[in-house]
Scaffold this motif. Structure first.
Motif, PDB file in Angstrom:
ATOM      1  N   UNK A  52      -2.336  13.390 -20.285  1.00  0.00           N
ATOM      2  CA  UNK A  52      -1.934  14.001 -19.014  1.00  0.00           C
ATOM      3  C   UNK A  52      -1.486  12.912 -18.041  1.00  0.00           C
ATOM      4  N   UNK A  53      -2.231  11.804 -17.980  1.00  0.00           N
ATOM      5  CA  UNK A  53      -1.843  10.698 -17.104  1.00  0.00           C
ATOM      6  C   UNK A  53      -0.468  10.155 -17.504  1.00  0.00           C
ATOM      7  N   UNK A  54      -0.206  10.077 -18.810  1.00  0.00           N
ATOM      8  CA  UNK A  54       1.098   9.599 -19.266  1.00  0.00           C
ATOM      9  C   UNK A  54       2.222  10.509 -18.765  1.00  0.00           C
ATOM     10  N   UNK A  55       1.935  11.790 -18.603  1.00  0.00           N
ATOM     11  CA  UNK A  55       2.948  12.746 -18.145  1.00  0.00           C
ATOM     12  C   UNK A  55       3.180  12.689 -16.636  1.00  0.00           C
ATOM     13  N   UNK A  56       2.158  12.302 -15.874  1.00  0.00           N
ATOM     14  CA  UNK A  56       2.312  12.314 -14.405  1.00  0.00           C
ATOM     15  C   UNK A  56       2.245  10.934 -13.766  1.00  0.00           C
ATOM     16  N   UNK A  69      15.131  19.055  -9.664  1.00  0.00           N
ATOM     17  CA  UNK A  69      16.199  18.920 -10.654  1.00  0.00           C
ATOM     18  C   UNK A  69      16.528  17.458 -10.937  1.00  0.00           C
ATOM     19  N   UNK A  70      16.145  16.562 -10.012  1.00  0.00           N
ATOM     20  CA  UNK A  70      16.462  15.145 -10.179  1.00  0.00           C
ATOM     21  C   UNK A  70      15.497  14.320  -9.321  1.00  0.00           C
ATOM     22  N   UNK A  71      15.075  13.177  -9.867  1.00  0.00           N
ATOM     23  CA  UNK A  71      14.241  12.234  -9.119  1.00  0.00           C
ATOM     24  C   UNK A  71      14.905  10.871  -9.160  1.00  0.00           C
ATOM     25  N   UNK A  72      15.124  10.288  -7.997  1.00  0.00           N
ATOM     26  CA  UNK A  72      15.635   8.917  -7.930  1.00  0.00           C
ATOM     27  C   UNK A  72      14.693   8.119  -7.041  1.00  0.00           C
ATOM     28  N   UNK A  73      14.621   6.818  -7.283  1.00  0.00           N
ATOM     29  CA  UNK A  73      13.738   6.009  -6.455  1.00  0.00           C
ATOM     30  C   UNK A  73      13.822   4.552  -6.805  1.00  0.00           C
ATOM     31  N   UNK A  74      12.940   3.789  -6.175  1.00  0.00           N
ATOM     32  CA  UNK A  74      12.895   2.367  -6.481  1.00  0.00           C
ATOM     33  C   UNK A  74      11.473   1.840  -6.379  1.00  0.00           C
ATOM     34  N   UNK A  75      11.248   0.692  -6.961  1.00  0.00           N
ATOM     35  CA  UNK A  75       9.991  -0.047  -6.983  1.00  0.00           C
ATOM     36  C   UNK A  75       8.937   0.548  -7.910  1.00  0.00           C
ATOM     37  N   UNK A  76       9.317   1.452  -8.800  1.00  0.00           N
ATOM     38  CA  UNK A  76       8.392   1.953  -9.817  1.00  0.00           C
ATOM     39  C   UNK A  76       7.105   2.528  -9.251  1.00  0.00           C
ATOM     40  N   UNK A  77       5.982   1.923  -9.668  1.00  0.00           N
ATOM     41  CA  UNK A  77       4.666   2.376  -9.217  1.00  0.00           C
ATOM     42  C   UNK A  77       4.025   1.384  -8.241  1.00  0.00           C
ATOM     43  N   UNK A  78       4.837   0.519  -7.640  1.00  0.00           N
ATOM     44  CA  UNK A  78       4.317  -0.423  -6.646  1.00  0.00           C
ATOM     45  C   UNK A  78       3.998   0.318  -5.348  1.00  0.00           C
ATOM     46  N   UNK A  79       2.986  -0.157  -4.649  1.00  0.00           N
ATOM     47  CA  UNK A  79       2.704   0.402  -3.336  1.00  0.00           C
ATOM     48  C   UNK A  79       3.956   0.222  -2.479  1.00  0.00           C
ATOM     49  N   UNK A  80       4.371   1.268  -1.803  1.00  0.00           N
ATOM     50  CA  UNK A  80       5.594   1.230  -1.007  1.00  0.00           C
ATOM     51  C   UNK A  80       6.807   1.747  -1.762  1.00  0.00           C
ATOM     52  N   UNK A  81       6.630   2.062  -3.060  1.00  0.00           N
ATOM     53  CA  UNK A  81       7.734   2.636  -3.827  1.00  0.00           C
ATOM     54  C   UNK A  81       8.174   3.941  -3.175  1.00  0.00           C
ATOM     55  N   UNK A 102      -4.116   3.233 -11.606  1.00  0.00           N
ATOM     56  CA  UNK A 102      -4.003   3.696 -12.992  1.00  0.00           C
ATOM     57  C   UNK A 102      -5.353   3.716 -13.713  1.00  0.00           C
ATOM     58  N   UNK A 103      -6.264   2.808 -13.365  1.00  0.00           N
ATOM     59  CA  UNK A 103      -7.589   2.808 -13.991  1.00  0.00           C
ATOM     60  C   UNK A 103      -8.376   4.075 -13.638  1.00  0.00           C
ATOM     61  N   UNK A 104      -8.093   4.627 -12.468  1.00  0.00           N
ATOM     62  CA  UNK A 104      -8.747   5.862 -12.027  1.00  0.00           C
ATOM     63  C   UNK A 104      -7.873   7.086 -12.330  1.00  0.00           C
ATOM     64  N   UNK A 105      -6.710   6.854 -12.920  1.00  0.00           N
ATOM     65  CA  UNK A 105      -5.726   7.902 -13.220  1.00  0.00           C
ATOM     66  C   UNK A 105      -5.437   8.743 -11.977  1.00  0.00           C
ATOM     67  N   UNK A 106      -5.039   8.034 -10.918  1.00  0.00           N
ATOM     68  CA  UNK A 106      -4.809   8.687  -9.634  1.00  0.00           C
ATOM     69  C   UNK A 106      -3.754   7.937  -8.824  1.00  0.00           C
ATOM     70  N   UNK A 107      -2.971   8.701  -8.076  1.00  0.00           N
ATOM     71  CA  UNK A 107      -2.089   8.075  -7.094  1.00  0.00           C
ATOM     72  C   UNK A 107      -1.920   9.002  -5.891  1.00  0.00           C
ATOM     73  N   UNK A 108      -1.583   8.387  -4.764  1.00  0.00           N
ATOM     74  CA  UNK A 108      -1.397   9.120  -3.513  1.00  0.00           C
ATOM     75  C   UNK A 108      -0.051   8.758  -2.914  1.00  0.00           C
ATOM     76  N   UNK A 109       0.580   9.754  -2.326  1.00  0.00           N
ATOM     77  CA  UNK A 109       1.887   9.557  -1.710  1.00  0.00           C
ATOM     78  C   UNK A 109       1.994  10.402  -0.450  1.00  0.00           C
ATOM     79  N   UNK A 110       3.007  10.094   0.347  1.00  0.00           N
ATOM     80  CA  UNK A 110       3.256  10.884   1.555  1.00  0.00           C
ATOM     81  C   UNK A 110       4.731  11.278   1.585  1.00  0.00           C
ATOM     82  N   UNK A 111       5.001  12.395   2.223  1.00  0.00           N
ATOM     83  CA  UNK A 111       6.388  12.791   2.446  1.00  0.00           C
ATOM     84  C   UNK A 111       6.858  12.049   3.696  1.00  0.00           C
ATOM     85  N   UNK A 112       7.993  11.388   3.573  1.00  0.00           N
ATOM     86  CA  UNK A 112       8.548  10.681   4.723  1.00  0.00           C
ATOM     87  C   UNK A 112       9.679  11.463   5.379  1.00  0.00           C
ATOM     88  N   UNK A 113      10.270  12.407   4.613  1.00  0.00           N
ATOM     89  CA  UNK A 113      11.347  13.214   5.186  1.00  0.00           C
ATOM     90  C   UNK A 113      11.487  14.511   4.395  1.00  0.00           C
TER      91      UNK A 113
END
Length: 187
Positions: A52-56, A69-81, A102-113
């Motif tokens: 499941x972690x591999x999928x998300x 339908x599409x995801x674009x971005x930069x900096x991979x999984x770095x903080x600030x990506x 990744x060790x906790x199989x968790x990430x957090x993000x915010x909507x900026x726009x």
């Protein structure tokens, strides 16, 4: 004696005024405007947590979320990506990663726009977490906190607290169900 008595009366009067001011300062204050709303949805998936972690776990890929339908971005999984989600119909949502564990199989993000017509929220942040469930299964939890889309008192119905909670909950449920189906079918 008159001077002393006059000073005493003035002192008592000053204390009384100070007491009234303190009392007024500590009276209940009624809050105005929106309060932070929270939504938490989870699902059990018949797969190992690592699968499941591999999928998300890739912040740059949110293809498992139905309206995306599409995801674009930069900096991979770095903080600030950052990532931009393009939705069915062409609307976009911009997001930023602020915690990646990744060790906790968790990430957090915010909507900026985001346009509140697309998602009726402001100041939105969210966390995805995978954890073990009984019988070798995984539990995926999606939790978010946000304010409604209308920042002032008396919001229109489509930008109210209830509208915000309903929209976020529906999005989470659709995403979790789609991911469960994708992983369990092996696609």
């Amino acid at each position: 004696m008159r001077m002393t008595m006059g000073r005493a009366i003035a002192g008592v009067a000053a204390l009384a005024m100070a007491g009234m001011a303190l009392t007024a300062a500590f009276e209940p204050v009624w809050a105005h405007g929106p309060t932070r709303q929270k939504v938490r949805e989870s699902i059990e998936i018949n797969a190992a947590p690592a699968k499941v972690w591999a999928a998300i776990g890739n912040f740059q890929d949110m293809s498992w979320l139905p309206p995306v339908t599409k995801t674009t971005g930069d900096k991979g999984n770095e903080i600030g990506a950052t990532r931009t989600l393009t939705l069915t119909g062409g609307a976009t949502v911009e997001e930023e990663l602020y915690k990646y564990e990744p060790d906790m199989q968790s990430y957090s993000y915010r909507i900026t726009k985001v346009d509140v017509k697309v998602l009726p929220v402001t100041n939105y942040s969210s966390t995805l977490t995978v954890s073990p469930a009984p019988d070798g299964k995984a539990k995926l939890e999606w939790a978010g906190a946000f304010y409604r889309g209308y920042p002032n008192n008396d919001p229109p119905p489509e930008l109210s607290d209830e509208a915000a909670r309903t929209a976020v909950s529906a999005l989470y449920k659709a995403g979790l169900e789609a991911l469960k189906k994708k992983i369990e079918s092996g696609s």
